[in-house]
Write a protein that holds these residues in place. Structure first.
Motif, PDB file in Angstrom:
ATOM      1  N   MET A 239      61.943  65.705  53.846  1.00 24.14           N
ATOM      2  CA  MET A 239      62.345  66.155  55.177  1.00 24.14           C
ATOM      3  C   MET A 239      61.208  65.904  56.173  1.00 24.14           C
ATOM      4  O   MET A 239      61.423  65.444  57.293  1.00 24.14           O
ATOM      5  N   GLY A 240      59.996  66.206  55.758  1.00 24.41           N
ATOM      6  CA  GLY A 240      58.843  65.975  56.619  1.00 24.41           C
ATOM      7  C   GLY A 240      58.660  64.505  56.954  1.00 24.41           C
ATOM      8  O   GLY A 240      58.298  64.157  58.089  1.00 24.41           O
ATOM      9  N   VAL A 241      58.906  63.650  55.975  1.00 20.65           N
ATOM     10  CA  VAL A 241      58.819  62.211  56.227  1.00 20.65           C
ATOM     11  C   VAL A 241      59.837  61.799  57.278  1.00 20.65           C
ATOM     12  O   VAL A 241      59.523  61.066  58.225  1.00 20.65           O
ATOM     13  N   ARG A 242      61.065  62.280  57.129  1.00 22.27           N
ATOM     14  CA  ARG A 242      62.129  61.919  58.075  1.00 22.27           C
ATOM     15  C   ARG A 242      61.794  62.393  59.487  1.00 22.27           C
ATOM     16  O   ARG A 242      61.999  61.661  60.462  1.00 22.27           O
ATOM     17  N   VAL A 243      61.268  63.593  59.602  1.00 26.60           N
ATOM     18  CA  VAL A 243      60.921  64.122  60.923  1.00 26.60           C
ATOM     19  C   VAL A 243      59.777  63.328  61.534  1.00 26.60           C
ATOM     20  O   VAL A 243      59.781  63.001  62.731  1.00 26.60           O
ATOM     21  N   GLY A 244      58.773  62.982  60.718  1.00 28.76           N
ATOM     22  CA  GLY A 244      57.659  62.191  61.222  1.00 28.76           C
ATOM     23  C   GLY A 244      58.098  60.819  61.696  1.00 28.76           C
ATOM     24  O   GLY A 244      57.603  60.306  62.713  1.00 28.76           O
ATOM     25  N   GLN A 245      59.019  60.216  60.974  1.00 26.32           N
ATOM     26  CA  GLN A 245      59.527  58.911  61.394  1.00 26.32           C
ATOM     27  C   GLN A 245      60.304  59.016  62.696  1.00 26.32           C
ATOM     28  O   GLN A 245      60.209  58.128  63.555  1.00 26.32           O
ATOM     29  N   ALA A 246      61.058  60.104  62.865  1.00 18.87           N
ATOM     30  CA  ALA A 246      61.770  60.305  64.131  1.00 18.87           C
ATOM     31  C   ALA A 246      60.798  60.522  65.279  1.00 18.87           C
ATOM     32  O   ALA A 246      61.042  60.079  66.410  1.00 18.87           O
ATOM     33  N   SER A 247      59.688  61.197  64.998  1.00 18.80           N
ATOM     34  CA  SER A 247      58.710  61.509  66.041  1.00 18.80           C
ATOM     35  C   SER A 247      57.853  60.311  66.433  1.00 18.80           C
ATOM     36  O   SER A 247      57.516  60.147  67.616  1.00 18.80           O
ATOM     37  N   TYR A 248      57.488  59.480  65.433  1.00 20.82           N
ATOM     38  CA  TYR A 248      56.472  58.464  65.685  1.00 20.82           C
ATOM     39  C   TYR A 248      56.928  57.017  65.483  1.00 20.82           C
ATOM     40  O   TYR A 248      56.276  56.095  65.980  1.00 20.82           O
ATOM     41  N   PHE A 254      58.353  61.812  70.006  1.00 21.29           N
ATOM     42  CA  PHE A 254      57.531  63.005  69.825  1.00 21.29           C
ATOM     43  C   PHE A 254      57.902  64.076  70.850  1.00 21.29           C
ATOM     44  O   PHE A 254      58.037  63.793  72.048  1.00 21.29           O
ATOM     45  N   VAL A 255      58.025  65.317  70.383  1.00 23.21           N
ATOM     46  CA  VAL A 255      58.367  66.458  71.237  1.00 23.21           C
ATOM     47  C   VAL A 255      57.095  67.276  71.454  1.00 23.21           C
ATOM     48  O   VAL A 255      56.503  67.784  70.498  1.00 23.21           O
ATOM     49  N   GLY A 256      56.672  67.406  72.704  1.00 19.76           N
ATOM     50  CA  GLY A 256      55.438  68.103  73.014  1.00 19.76           C
ATOM     51  C   GLY A 256      55.525  69.597  72.767  1.00 19.76           C
ATOM     52  O   GLY A 256      56.618  70.174  72.662  1.00 19.76           O
ATOM     53  N   VAL A 257      54.369  70.227  72.686  1.00 17.31           N
ATOM     54  CA  VAL A 257      54.294  71.652  72.404  1.00 17.31           C
ATOM     55  C   VAL A 257      55.023  72.457  73.485  1.00 17.31           C
ATOM     56  O   VAL A 257      55.809  73.365  73.185  1.00 17.31           O
ATOM     57  N   ALA A 317      65.637  60.489  72.964  1.00 17.17           N
ATOM     58  CA  ALA A 317      64.857  60.282  71.739  1.00 17.17           C
ATOM     59  C   ALA A 317      64.288  61.599  71.214  1.00 17.17           C
ATOM     60  O   ALA A 317      64.242  61.837  69.999  1.00 17.17           O
ATOM     61  N   GLN A 318      63.866  62.471  72.107  1.00 18.94           N
ATOM     62  CA  GLN A 318      63.332  63.768  71.688  1.00 18.94           C
ATOM     63  C   GLN A 318      64.436  64.671  71.159  1.00 18.94           C
ATOM     64  O   GLN A 318      64.236  65.392  70.164  1.00 18.94           O
ATOM     65  N   ILE A 319      65.603  64.648  71.795  1.00 15.15           N
ATOM     66  CA  ILE A 319      66.749  65.404  71.271  1.00 15.15           C
ATOM     67  C   ILE A 319      67.108  64.894  69.880  1.00 15.15           C
ATOM     68  O   ILE A 319      67.416  65.681  68.964  1.00 15.15           O
ATOM     69  N   ASP A 320      67.033  63.580  69.684  1.00 13.67           N
ATOM     70  CA  ASP A 320      67.326  63.014  68.360  1.00 13.67           C
ATOM     71  C   ASP A 320      66.365  63.554  67.305  1.00 13.67           C
ATOM     72  O   ASP A 320      66.764  63.827  66.159  1.00 13.67           O
ATOM     73  N   THR A 321      65.087  63.699  67.663  1.00 14.99           N
ATOM     74  CA  THR A 321      64.115  64.255  66.717  1.00 14.99           C
ATOM     75  C   THR A 321      64.489  65.675  66.320  1.00 14.99           C
ATOM     76  O   THR A 321      64.453  66.043  65.134  1.00 14.99           O
ATOM     77  N   LEU A 322      64.857  66.492  67.299  1.00 16.48           N
ATOM     78  CA  LEU A 322      65.247  67.873  67.005  1.00 16.48           C
ATOM     79  C   LEU A 322      66.532  67.916  66.182  1.00 16.48           C
ATOM     80  O   LEU A 322      66.691  68.770  65.292  1.00 16.48           O
TER      81      LEU A 322
END
Length: 552
Positions: A239-248, A254-257, A317-322
């Motif tokens: 899951m972490g890999v998938r999220v990182g790929q979506a972010s980067y 990437f979704v900012g703080v 793209a950020q909505i897609d990451t979430l």
């Protein structure tokens, strides 16, 4: 001279006798307790043979043993004998398992094995409070406690020990059985008898370990506490890999703080009152889920708007990451026990990903990724790919093809069996009469609470609700994240488990006292799943008496 109940030596030839000799069993509790501290230091340097350890080892050695006096500075546990040692690995190249066992002078006849966290790597001392019962320690309550480092030395966030196969097996399950058997041998020697009840308690990795002992060693434990259990360990790492790929791997993903904080605040604004109380807690998660489309619409940038990482709307793209976080991972092939997915997170139902275990604070990918810059999930997933899966520290996860892993596919399957706890066969634990209390925060940002719910539902499908109710309680806590959150419950899980195991009193609705700094002291019902605490509409919202557990 070493003496336990008048025995004059402690060598390999006499260990077996120590475990069976009638003279030991005949010692009174008070007499044995006096010996456990009076002759504690005589244990130092002695050995425990491999023959009494249920998995292959080269035996155990006691490195140190001394009495910690009740009045010792910083000691909140009463007088006890502290024993440390190591269990020798089969291969010289494999790290040993380091352990600690604590034998209280005033023993209650029970033993408690305490689980670790992350990738472990540090000895679980057994001298600290339970995570959600900060006012007392099990050791002070008379429990003989023990834990280990799981068979390697290092920071809990590092996975670089995984180049060694035996170390992976120890981390996955081996250290649990090996440490337990050595600890019970020491308890037998100290008190002249084995424990009346043996329990396990842990959270996160320790929660996975709790499910692991149920599935692999069901007759060794009478009760288990498993909080935020990382049972699908491979799944959460992928899951972490998938999220990182979506972010980067995708431009602008990437979704900012500040943006992630805005997501959380928007959800609270829309969903806080769905449980009847404006208290900052999204209690009715299922009702909030129905509002998800409008929440996403309010967060998405309108035509012509440009997002800013500091404070703004979110791009497509950020909505897609979430939404990747929300949807989880589904693979085109099965891992352990036929499982091919990892459920997503309650992204739009009150999870705050802007904290230290969130999505990170940098749009620039570091090599290797770090928790702070690139997010906890991705940094852990990347380390898993580098050290567990490919065993190539130079091969990052950004380009790792989860759907088509090629020669690594079987490796992923093998690892899922070794370091996961997804075996749905609880029949031996049920037959043994074991009890399980599981708790998970609905706002957990590290381990998806929806995986715990899915596993629980699978048990009901397999055994029926009546049988599951007879051995398991599941509590899902609104507002609670992975050790943090807007509501952090303090409650006596160990007392509830012991009452159930020893006296047959099954826990129902419990009460948690909030230890979050901003709201310390307020109370809420801790409801059995699928119920949630709903405000009755009158009286203080800081008192659990003014809430009731109801179905969503």
């Amino acid at each position: 001279m070493f003496r336990f109940c008048r025995l004059l030596s402690f060598d390999v030839s006499r260990i077996r006798a120590l475990l069976a000799v009638v003279a030991l069993a005949a010692c009174s509790n008070a007499h044995a307790a006096s010996y456990v501290t009076k002759h504690c230091d005589d244990l130092e340097g002695k050995n425990v043979p491999a023959s009494i350890i249920g998995l292959p080892t080269r035996g155990a050695t006691i490195v140190s043993a001394w009495v910690v006096k009740a009045a010792a500075p910083g000691n909140r546990n009463g007088e006890y004998c502290r024993v440390t040692g190591f269990i020798k690995a089969l291969q010289d190249s494999t790290p040993d398992i380091r352990f600690e066992v604590n034998l209280p002078s005033r023993w209650n006849g029970r033993a408690l094995q305490m689980g670790g966290g992350g990738y472990n790597g540090t000895i679980v001392s057994g001298t600290e409070p339970m995570p959600f019962a900060p006012d007392s320690t099990p050791l002070a309550r008379g429990y003989a406690t023990f834990g280990s480092d799981s068979g390697h030395v290092g920071n809990a966030g590092r996975a670089d020990f995984a180049g060694n196969d035996e170390a992976i097996v120890n981390f996955g399950f081996g250290h649990l059985k090996k440490t337990r058997d050595v600890a019970l041998a020491l308890i037998q020697m100290g008190y002249g008898r084995t424990p009346e009840k043996t329990y396990f308690a842990g959270g996160s990795t320790g929660g996975r370990e709790g499910f692991t002992v149920i599935e692999r060693f069901p007759n060794d434990y009478d009760g288990v506490i498993a909080n935020a259990p990382a049972i699908n360990f491979s799944g959460v790492r992928l899951m972490g890999v998938r999220v990182g790929q979506a972010s980067y791997a995708k431009p602008g993903g990437f979704v900012g703080v500040a943006q992630q904080r805005r997501v959380f605040e928007t959800v609270v604004h829309e969903c806080d009152r769905l449980d009847g109380a404006a208290d900052g807690i999204v209690g009715n998660v299922e009702a909030c889920r129905k509002l998800e489309p409008q929440i996403i619409a309010s967060l998405r940038c309108a035509n012509g708007q440009r997002p800013s990482l500091r404070d703004s709307c979110l791009s497509d793209a950020q909505i897609d990451t979430l939404q990747t976080l929300r949807d989880g991972v589904t693979l085109p092939y099965p891992l352990a026990y036929g499982l091919d997915s990892y459920p997503g997170y309650n992204v739009f139902q009150g999870v705050d990903f802007s904290g230290t275990l969130g999505l990170g604070d940098s749009p620039t990918l570091l090599n290797p990724p770090t928790f702070a810059a690139n997010g906890y999930l991705f940094a852990q997933g990347d380390a898993y790919v580098r050290h567990f899966v490919t065993r190539d520290p130079g091969l990052g996860a950004l380009t790792f093809d989860l759907d088509n892993p090629g020669r690594f596919r079987q490796r992923l399957v093998t690892l899922a069996y070794t370091v996961g706890a997804m075996n749905p066969d609880f029949s031996a634990f049920i037959a043994h009469g074991g009890k399980l209390i599981a708790m998970h925060g609905l706002a957990d940002e590290v381990i998806s609470p929806n995986q715990t719910i899915a596993f629980y539902r699978g048990l009901i499908d397999r055994y029926g609700k009546d049988i599951v109710d007879a051995f398991m309680r599941l509590y899902m806590v609104p507002g609670f994240q992975h050790g943090n959150g807007v509501f952090i419950p303090a409650w006596d899980e160990l007392g509830a488990l012991d009452e159930w195991v020893s006296n047959g009193v099954a826990p129902e609705t419990l009460v948690g006292s909030d230890i979050a700094p901003a709201t310390n002291g307020r109370t809420r019902p801790i409801c059995r799943y699928p119920n949630y605490p709903r405000y009755l509409g009158k009286g203080s919202i800081n008192s659990a008496t003014n809430f009731r557990c109801v179905e969503p």
